[in-house]
Enzyme design. Structure first.
Site, PDB file in Angstrom:
ATOM      1  N   VAL A  71      -1.603  15.630  -5.360  1.00 47.10           N
ATOM      2  CA  VAL A  71      -0.771  14.423  -5.385  1.00 47.10           C
ATOM      3  C   VAL A  71      -0.126  14.242  -6.754  1.00 47.10           C
ATOM      4  O   VAL A  71       1.077  13.986  -6.877  1.00 47.10           O
ATOM      5  CB  VAL A  71      -1.616  13.182  -5.018  1.00 47.10           C
ATOM      6  CG1 VAL A  71      -0.805  11.913  -5.193  1.00 47.10           C
ATOM      7  CG2 VAL A  71      -2.134  13.298  -3.592  1.00 47.10           C
ATOM      8  N   LYS A  91      -9.571   5.624  -3.781  1.00 46.73           N
ATOM      9  CA  LYS A  91     -10.025   4.479  -2.980  1.00 46.73           C
ATOM     10  C   LYS A  91     -11.313   3.865  -3.495  1.00 46.73           C
ATOM     11  O   LYS A  91     -11.766   2.854  -2.976  1.00 46.73           O
ATOM     12  CB  LYS A  91     -10.288   4.937  -1.534  1.00 46.73           C
ATOM     13  CG  LYS A  91      -9.064   5.396  -0.797  1.00 46.73           C
ATOM     14  CD  LYS A  91      -9.409   5.721   0.633  1.00 46.73           C
ATOM     15  CE  LYS A  91      -9.358   7.173   0.999  1.00 46.73           C
ATOM     16  NZ  LYS A  91      -8.372   8.068   0.571  1.00 46.73           N
ATOM     17  N   ALA A 104      -1.682   6.850   3.368  1.00 49.24           N
ATOM     18  CA  ALA A 104      -0.880   7.551   2.352  1.00 49.24           C
ATOM     19  C   ALA A 104       0.368   6.739   2.008  1.00 49.24           C
ATOM     20  O   ALA A 104       0.248   5.597   1.594  1.00 49.24           O
ATOM     21  CB  ALA A 104      -0.544   8.962   2.814  1.00 49.24           C
ATOM     22  N   GLY A 148      -4.062  20.949   2.498  1.00 46.74           N
ATOM     23  CA  GLY A 148      -4.094  19.801   1.582  1.00 46.74           C
ATOM     24  C   GLY A 148      -4.261  18.453   2.255  1.00 46.74           C
ATOM     25  O   GLY A 148      -3.931  17.422   1.670  1.00 46.74           O
ATOM     26  N   GLU A 162      -9.955  15.406   1.859  1.00 48.15           N
ATOM     27  CA  GLU A 162     -10.506  15.059   0.547  1.00 48.15           C
ATOM     28  C   GLU A 162     -11.054  16.365  -0.030  1.00 48.15           C
ATOM     29  O   GLU A 162     -11.325  17.317   0.720  1.00 48.15           O
ATOM     30  CB  GLU A 162     -11.655  14.058   0.704  1.00 48.15           C
ATOM     31  CG  GLU A 162     -11.248  12.686   1.206  1.00 48.15           C
ATOM     32  CD  GLU A 162     -10.536  11.860   0.147  1.00 48.15           C
ATOM     33  OE1 GLU A 162     -10.944  11.885  -1.020  1.00 48.15           O
ATOM     34  OE2 GLU A 162      -9.544  11.197   0.508  1.00 48.15           O
ATOM     35  N   ASP A 170     -14.449   8.382   4.762  1.00 47.20           N
ATOM     36  CA  ASP A 170     -13.102   8.079   4.302  1.00 47.20           C
ATOM     37  C   ASP A 170     -12.450   7.001   5.185  1.00 47.20           C
ATOM     38  O   ASP A 170     -11.813   6.071   4.679  1.00 47.20           O
ATOM     39  CB  ASP A 170     -12.282   9.378   4.322  1.00 47.20           C
ATOM     40  CG  ASP A 170     -10.911   9.170   3.749  1.00 47.20           C
ATOM     41  OD1 ASP A 170     -10.831   8.749   2.574  1.00 47.20           O
ATOM     42  OD2 ASP A 170      -9.921   9.390   4.474  1.00 47.20           O
ATOM     43  N   LYS A 174     -11.314   3.026   4.395  1.00 49.60           N
ATOM     44  CA  LYS A 174      -9.980   2.490   4.672  1.00 49.60           C
ATOM     45  C   LYS A 174     -10.050   1.199   5.496  1.00 49.60           C
ATOM     46  O   LYS A 174      -9.360   0.226   5.183  1.00 49.60           O
ATOM     47  CB  LYS A 174      -9.138   3.528   5.403  1.00 49.60           C
ATOM     48  CG  LYS A 174      -8.755   4.690   4.488  1.00 49.60           C
ATOM     49  CD  LYS A 174      -8.088   5.796   5.276  1.00 49.60           C
ATOM     50  CE  LYS A 174      -7.651   6.917   4.350  1.00 49.60           C
ATOM     51  NZ  LYS A 174      -7.302   8.130   5.079  1.00 49.60           N
ATOM     52  N   GLY A 181      -1.023  14.068   3.136  1.00 52.79           N
ATOM     53  CA  GLY A 181      -0.104  15.046   2.555  1.00 52.79           C
ATOM     54  C   GLY A 181       0.313  14.596   1.174  1.00 52.79           C
ATOM     55  O   GLY A 181       0.517  13.411   0.927  1.00 52.79           O
TER      56      GLY A 181
END
Ligand code: ADP
Ligand code: ASP
Ligand code: MG
Length: 815
Positions: free
Chosen positions: A477, A580, A612, A665, A668, A679, A683, A797
């Protein structure tokens, strides 16, 4: 008559002196001219240091004097043809010998009186003006070198002598009458008292000499030639976008110079203003630039009410308080008398309307003397307890807005203090002259450079903003973000007047910090050559640089990085995180960061924590803030799991599909965080919290589909175990397929409870047609009761996440 003054940098070298000579020759071709010269740049400082070294018993003064001698001799050799040099060279050597003898005396006595220091520093302008005169002589230019010590009469306040204007005028008039010349060359800064003892007019005083000459000889114009193209909206060494002010009134110029605009020595303006002589500030190194005109009133249509911003960088605030001051006349008078008796200049004054306290600002190096003087003057009342001993706060500074027209524009102070407040600059005291030509704010010395820049941006660069980034995490990223920043840098500058600068970058191994901004084309190399990463040092540097509009960007998944947000927010540095951890850690920690963000006016943005780059948190918080109530959220929040279940149909092993997701990609760094549901839990937790629920991770039900054996050991063990458990995954798939359904990992929040787990989804369901790594979130709210508000699109992504971070950066910077 016209008077030209050239400052220290204009005569710093022979090459510069040549420029000065060109300018003065073309001026004198137009009529009678007087030229006032400063010492060669740096020479006054060097002479003061030599005197101090000698007085302290250090023989190092000899080296300093030697360099001074060499500089002057070199100038003579460069300016004058060899055949004509000798008499001037020996004259310079004689003066240098005198300085040496003077310093020897100081060395032997171990004492340097202000009177002796004045004598010593007077050699600076004496030498420079004599050398320029010698150069003119060698070119056979008719002129006279006039000794300012015989023309400017002062009292005996050595170091900062007060001028006797009437005597000075008489002496000058008599001199030009007796010795007429088309061109006079005079040393600036130096003068003498009634007994003929050398005095000086204060640091920077050559400007004042020139103003005295202009006023005494009724000059038509005074030109101050320096190293900038005029008086500017702020000190150009601090504010890169400061611009030249075309025209400015005497009053404004006086205010700006009193408040630290060093380009003109403050006492300079008064004599020329009284005589109505226009003043031009011009650049020796760019003589064609128009410069600044200082005159009575600025008639042209003003561009804005604020003319300039300046600052005094080292100030102390003295507060005198006590019930014994209320309603008692003369207290202020005694306070100022006490300060005046010690020649302490008062920079600003504030008094509360209750009369319970008076606050005065003085130069930092006057603070001890001021404290003593005031405590002595009020000794009696302090003894009685009706007034408290004076309170002194050091390490402060003043930043001032100056403009004649501020009085007719309401809202200027509001804008000033609003801009300072938004950037975390705390204002300690405020002063505004009744004439409203000046509004001053006292701030901490460490904040003053930032304050000047903030105000410059607010009043002169309304269409221009600076944004300073500190970026941690340069993996998938982070690297994409750097590409996007580089690609947009020029566009933002051109179309939105936003100057985007990356001041620091770091990954887990290396870091680079810069004062000017890192070149985005070569950041990889810079990082490779950088220092070893030290997160504390990185954060401290961001805090120390104390730049306006600073944003810290966290592209890591590191708990350690998440733990520094509080230190950034409390310094008004905004935080943008795709990490996060902070928002999904303990509720109390999440809430604290939100409070800090509010209290310190620093945004905390984490849109990319969910979906994202999709707009999820932004619309949710808009709904909540505008009074909507969220009844239910259903979502597919794992791009990874969606990718995995969309691609897994039993023909390829489950492990292989997971590995593909990782290689592309979408996972995590540890894919178990995705597969095990952690994950997704994070969220939905963040969404629930943004809805107002005080929820912890433990409150979420995780109906995991992963066998426990897969969740143990290393990442390699995990892949191995996935292979072993292939039958389990195949059966999940086959069961759903037999029912005409597909598998989706769904998170929901309703009735204050949240859960995550694998569900079989039938073709009528809104989640059925969800392809690739897409995410979807459905909000059922009071305003969206039947048809939910739905956000759908790529939810993983590097490219989309980086663009979400980029959008957050722009949001965080409030541009
Ligand atoms: P000189 O040696 O010519 O007298 P100074 O160094 O005394 O020159 O003053 C010129 C310097 O003043 C500039 O180089 C600039 O850095 C500084 N300065 C501070 N404030 C201002 C301002 N508002 N406008 C222009 N120059 C400023
Ligand atoms: N040379 C003196 C100084 O440096 C005076 C001047 O340059 O104006 O302060
Ligand atoms: Mg100056």
């Amino acid at each position: 008559m016209q008077v030209l003054k050239f400052g220290g940098s204009s005569v710093a070298t022979a090459e510069n002196m040549e420029k000065v000579i060109d300018i003065l020759l073309s001026a004198s071709a137009t009529g009678p001219t007087s030229v006032v010269l400063s010492a060669m740049g740096g020479v006054t400082d060097a002479l003061i240091s030599s005197g101090k070294l000698a007085a302290s018993g250090s023989e190092q003064y000899k080296q300093l004097l030697q360099t001074i001698e060499t500089r002057h001799l070199d100038a003579v050799r460069a300016l004058i043809p060899v055949a004509r040099q000798s008499s001037l060279l020996s004259w310079v050597k004689q003066r240098c010998n005198e300085m040496e003898s003077l310093c020897e005396g100081i060395f032997l006595l171990g004492e340097l009186s202000p009177r002796t220091l004045d004598r010593l520093v007077s050699y600076g302008e004496w030498l420079s003006s004599y050398i320029v005169s010698g150069a003119l002589q060698s070119r056979e230019v008719p002129h006279l070198w006039a000794d300012s010590r015989q023309l400017i009469r002062t009292d005996s306040s050595f170091g900062n002598a007060k001028v006797d204007m009437a005597q000075t005028r008489l002496l000058m008039e008599a001199y030009v009458y007796e010795f007429p010349s088309p061109l006079y060359i005079l040393p600036g800064f130096i003068a003498s008292n009634a007994k003929g003892v050398t005095t000086t007019l204060g640091r920077g005083g050559s400007d004042y000499t020139a103003a005295l000459v202009a006023a005494s000889l009724h000059a038509d114009v005074l030109e101050i030639w320096t190293d900038v193209s005029g008086m500017m909206t702020a000190d150009p060494r601090w504010v890169s976008h400061a611009r030249v002010i075309d025209r400015i009134s005497y009053q404004e110029a006086m205010e700006l110079s009193h408040f630290g605009a060093k380009v003109v020595y403050p006492p300079t303006i008064q004599p020329v203003m009284d005589a109505g002589i226009p003043v031009w500030i011009k650049n020796t190194f760019a003589p064609r630039d128009p410069g600044t005109l200082i005159e009575h009133e600025v008639r042209e249509k003003q561009k804005g009410p604020v003319r300039g911003i300046s600052s005094i960088n080292d100030m102390a605030l003295l507060s005198l308080e006590g019930s014994g001051m209320v309603g008692v006349p003369g207290v202020a008078g005694r306070l100022f008398q006490a300060l005046a008796s010690q020649s302490i200049n008062v920079i600003l004054i504030t008094q509360g309307s209750s009369e319970f306290s008076i606050c005065v600002g003085v130069a930092g190096n006057d603070s001890e003397a001021a404290q003593l003087a005031v405590n002595t003057a009020f000794g009696y009342e302090i003894g009685l307890g009706s007034i408290q001993p004076v309170r002194v706060e050091n390490h402060l500074a003043v930043v001032a807005l100056v403009g004649d027209n501020m009085k007719s524009h309401p809202g200027i102070s509001g804008r000033m203090f609003g801009a300072l407040g938004r950037n975390g600059v705390n204002v300690r005291a405020i002063a505004q002259g009744a004439s409203e030509k000046n509004i001053s704010a006292v701030v901490a010395a460490e904040d003053v450079k930032k304050a000047v820049n903030v105000l410059h941006e607010a009043f002169f660069e309304t269409a221009y903003k600076q944004l300073n980034l500190y970026i941690v995490g340069l993996g998938n990223v982070g690297a994409k973000l750097m590409d996007q920043l580089k690609q947009q840098q020029y566009y933002l500058l051109k179309h939105t007047r936003l100057q985007l600068r990356v001041m620091g970058i770091a990954n887990s191994r290396k870091m680079v910090l810069s004062d000017q901004g890192i070149d985005l084309a070569t950041w990889q190399q810079a990082l490779q050559d950088g220092q070893p990463m030290d997160l504390d040092a990185f954060v401290e540097e961001a805090r120390r640089q104390n730049l306006r509009n600073s944003v810290f960007v966290d592209n890591t998944a590191s708990a350690l990085v998440a733990s520094v947000y509080d230190r950034l927010l409390t310094r008004s540095i905004a935080v943008v995180a795709c990490n996060k951890i902070a928002c999904s850690s303990r509720f109390a920690d999440y809430q604290r960061l939100k409070f800090l963000s509010r209290d310190y006016n620093a945004n905390f943005c984490f849109e990319t924590n969910v979906g994202a780059g999709l707009p999820v948190i932004g619309p949710l918080s808009d709904m909540v803030r505008s009074g909507d109530r969220v009844d239910r959220i259903d979502a597919v929040l794992s791009g990874t799991l969606n990718f995995v279940f969309n691609n897994y149909d039993g023909t390829r092993p489950f492990a292989e599909v997971v590995r593909q997701a990782q290689e592309e990609g979408y996972t995590e760094p540890d894919p178990r965080l995705d597969l095990g549901g952690t994950d997704v839990m994070r969220k939905i937790l963040i969404l629930a919290r943004e809805c107002g629920a005080e929820m912890e991770m433990d409150d979420i039900t995780n109906n995991t589909f992963m066998p426990t054996s897969c969740m143990e050991g290393s990442v390699d063990d995990f892949y191995r175990e996935l292979g072993v458990q292939e039958a389990h995954f195949a059966s999940l798939y086959q069961k759903a397929r037999a029912n005409g359904r597909i598998l989706k990992f769904v998170a929901s929040f309703a009735g204050g409870k949240a859960q995550v787990g694998l569900q079989e989804v039938s073709p009528e369901h809104g989640f059925y047609h969800l392809y690739g790594k897409d995410n979807v979130v459905q909000f059922y709210t009071r305003r969206y009761p039947q048809q939910p508000l739905m956000v759908k699109g790529a939810g993983a992504g590097a490219d989309v996440t980086a663009s979400g971070v980029f959008a957050d950066i722009i949001r965080a910077a409030r541009i």
